[in-house]
Design a protein around this motif. Structure first.
Motif, PDB file in Angstrom:
ATOM      1  N   VAL A 147      18.655 -20.699 -20.600  1.00  0.00           N
ATOM      2  CA  VAL A 147      19.768 -21.454 -20.023  1.00  0.00           C
ATOM      3  C   VAL A 147      20.299 -20.744 -18.775  1.00  0.00           C
ATOM      4  O   VAL A 147      20.520 -21.363 -17.726  1.00  0.00           O
ATOM      5  CB  VAL A 147      20.888 -21.636 -21.061  1.00  0.00           C
ATOM      6  CG1 VAL A 147      22.164 -22.130 -20.396  1.00  0.00           C
ATOM      7  CG2 VAL A 147      20.458 -22.602 -22.143  1.00  0.00           C
ATOM      8  N   ILE A 148      20.504 -19.424 -18.874  1.00  0.00           N
ATOM      9  CA  ILE A 148      21.026 -18.664 -17.735  1.00  0.00           C
ATOM     10  C   ILE A 148      20.065 -18.722 -16.558  1.00  0.00           C
ATOM     11  O   ILE A 148      20.465 -18.941 -15.406  1.00  0.00           O
ATOM     12  CB  ILE A 148      21.297 -17.205 -18.153  1.00  0.00           C
ATOM     13  CG1 ILE A 148      22.410 -17.154 -19.202  1.00  0.00           C
ATOM     14  CG2 ILE A 148      21.679 -16.363 -16.936  1.00  0.00           C
ATOM     15  CD1 ILE A 148      22.646 -15.773 -19.774  1.00  0.00           C
ATOM     16  N   ILE A 149      18.778 -18.532 -16.832  1.00  0.00           N
ATOM     17  CA  ILE A 149      17.776 -18.525 -15.760  1.00  0.00           C
ATOM     18  C   ILE A 149      17.724 -19.876 -15.058  1.00  0.00           C
ATOM     19  O   ILE A 149      17.677 -19.952 -13.824  1.00  0.00           O
ATOM     20  CB  ILE A 149      16.391 -18.155 -16.329  1.00  0.00           C
ATOM     21  CG1 ILE A 149      16.386 -16.693 -16.779  1.00  0.00           C
ATOM     22  CG2 ILE A 149      15.302 -18.389 -15.287  1.00  0.00           C
ATOM     23  CD1 ILE A 149      15.139 -16.284 -17.525  1.00  0.00           C
ATOM     24  N   ILE A 150      17.742 -20.964 -15.833  1.00  0.00           N
ATOM     25  CA  ILE A 150      17.671 -22.300 -15.242  1.00  0.00           C
ATOM     26  C   ILE A 150      18.877 -22.562 -14.352  1.00  0.00           C
ATOM     27  O   ILE A 150      18.746 -23.078 -13.231  1.00  0.00           O
ATOM     28  CB  ILE A 150      17.564 -23.369 -16.346  1.00  0.00           C
ATOM     29  CG1 ILE A 150      16.197 -23.281 -17.026  1.00  0.00           C
ATOM     30  CG2 ILE A 150      17.782 -24.762 -15.777  1.00  0.00           C
ATOM     31  CD1 ILE A 150      16.043 -24.207 -18.207  1.00  0.00           C
ATOM     32  N   ILE A 151      20.061 -22.202 -14.831  1.00  0.00           N
ATOM     33  CA  ILE A 151      21.273 -22.445 -14.045  1.00  0.00           C
ATOM     34  C   ILE A 151      21.269 -21.620 -12.762  1.00  0.00           C
ATOM     35  O   ILE A 151      21.590 -22.119 -11.677  1.00  0.00           O
ATOM     36  CB  ILE A 151      22.524 -22.140 -14.888  1.00  0.00           C
ATOM     37  CG1 ILE A 151      22.670 -23.177 -16.008  1.00  0.00           C
ATOM     38  CG2 ILE A 151      23.779 -22.144 -14.018  1.00  0.00           C
ATOM     39  CD1 ILE A 151      23.821 -22.916 -16.946  1.00  0.00           C
TER      40      ILE A 151
END
Length: 332
Positions: A47-51
């Protein structure tokens, strides 16, 4: 208010094999539990990487998502792994009381922080859907910073502040004096106060806001249907907006339902156990505790992956239909 010391005899301390045993079932339980922190870390990291890679971090809603992901990763590393060690060894080898207090402080802090992040995300969702034209005024950078500070500072106070102050031990010193294991038991005052702050107030608040969101979506869906019935618009456009409205309502119901299923049993036990003179079995305690931890595992899937195909444009759908087709998506 006068404190009274509970009068109870020391119960026999359970041995590791009394809780899980040495058979195939216990091995499978340990394997399943060990997979949870892995899934939690991977899901929230993704989630963090995608955002970050999509340059969406500047969007206010995603700030809460990233902070929640960090809190859930902390639950996996500092809470779940410690609990797995406890399932395997009962922590009989851990004799330093301060390390034990540190472990339980991490437990209370990060799980409470995760819950408060869900409340802040509900506030953001409520303003975006029900008060769309005031969103940028109400959810300002100062407001976001204040809410984030609350999500981390309040759990730190009720965990490290009160636990290292040994407030939870007042009145039940006899329990700790006759227990050599790293077990966390709290008095009724601490249990009620912390449960109310950590769970019951946020839960009631989220229930009220989610009910208002659901009602708002329902009313606006009816209005949109009436509006499109009286206009010469394509049926696909009509279905598009109605599906978006229904998707938000379903997603909200699933989010809140999973949250309550995961955490309600634990916080019910947390209050009634001191009132019942700590008669709830250790096995039941561990089951409801792990149910709560699972919420940190499913959070990234509920709050991002389910909604990324249906990012709501609700806060612009009360404009004329031709303007709402250009909605660029307020991310949840």
């Amino acid at each position: 208010m006068e404190n009274t010391t509970l009068n109870f005899s020391c119960p026999p301390e359970p041995k590791p094999e009394q809780i899980l045993g040495d058979g195939v079932v216990s091995t499978l339980v340990i394997i399943c539990l060990s997979s949870l922190p892995v899934l939690t870390i991977l899901g929230n990291l993704l989630v963090i990487i995608i955002i970050v890679r999509r340059s969406n971090f500047r969007q206010k809603a995603n700030v809460f998502v990233v902070s929640l992901a960090i809190a859930d990763i902390a639950v996996a590393i500092f809470v779940m792994l410690f609990s797995i060690l406890q399932e395997v060894s009962n922590m009989a080898w851990l004799t330093d009381p301060y390390i034990c207090l540190m472990a339980w402080s991490f437990d209370v802090m990060f799980t409470t922080s995760s819950i408060l992040h869900l409340m802040c995300m509900t506030i953001d969702r409520y303003v975006a859907i029900c008060l769309p034209f005031r969103y940028h005024d109400l959810i300002s950078q100062t407001c976001v910073a204040t809410l984030l500070m609350l999500c981390w500072s309040l759990p730190a106070v009720i965990s490290f502040g009160l636990i290292f102050g040994k407030v939870h031990m007042i009145g039940i010193e006899e329990y700790y004096s006759c227990s050599s294991e790293c077990q966390f038991r709290v008095n009724a005052y601490y249990a009620i106060i912390c449960s109310v702050i950590s769970f019951y107030i946020p839960s009631i608040f989220m229930l009220v806001l989610n009910f208002k969101i659901f009602w708002n979506v329902r009313v606006r869906t009816r209005q949109l249907r009436q509006m499109t019935d009286g206009m010469a618009v394509q049926s696909k456009q009509k279905e598009h907006f109605l599906m978006r409205e229904a998707s938000v309502a379903r997603t909200i119901a699933i989010m809140l339902g999973c949250f309550l299923i995961c955490w309600l049993p634990f916080f019910v036990f947390n209050i009634i156990d001191p009132l019942l003179d700590y008669t709830i079995s250790e096995v039941l305690w561990r089951i409801v505790t792990w149910f709560g931890y699972v919420n940190s595992t499913i959070n990234p899937y509920l709050y991002y992956f389910r909604s990324r195909k249906n990012r709501p444009c609700i806060y612009k759908s009360n404009l004329v239909l031709k303007r709402s087709t250009s909605c660029k998506g307020h991310q949840v």
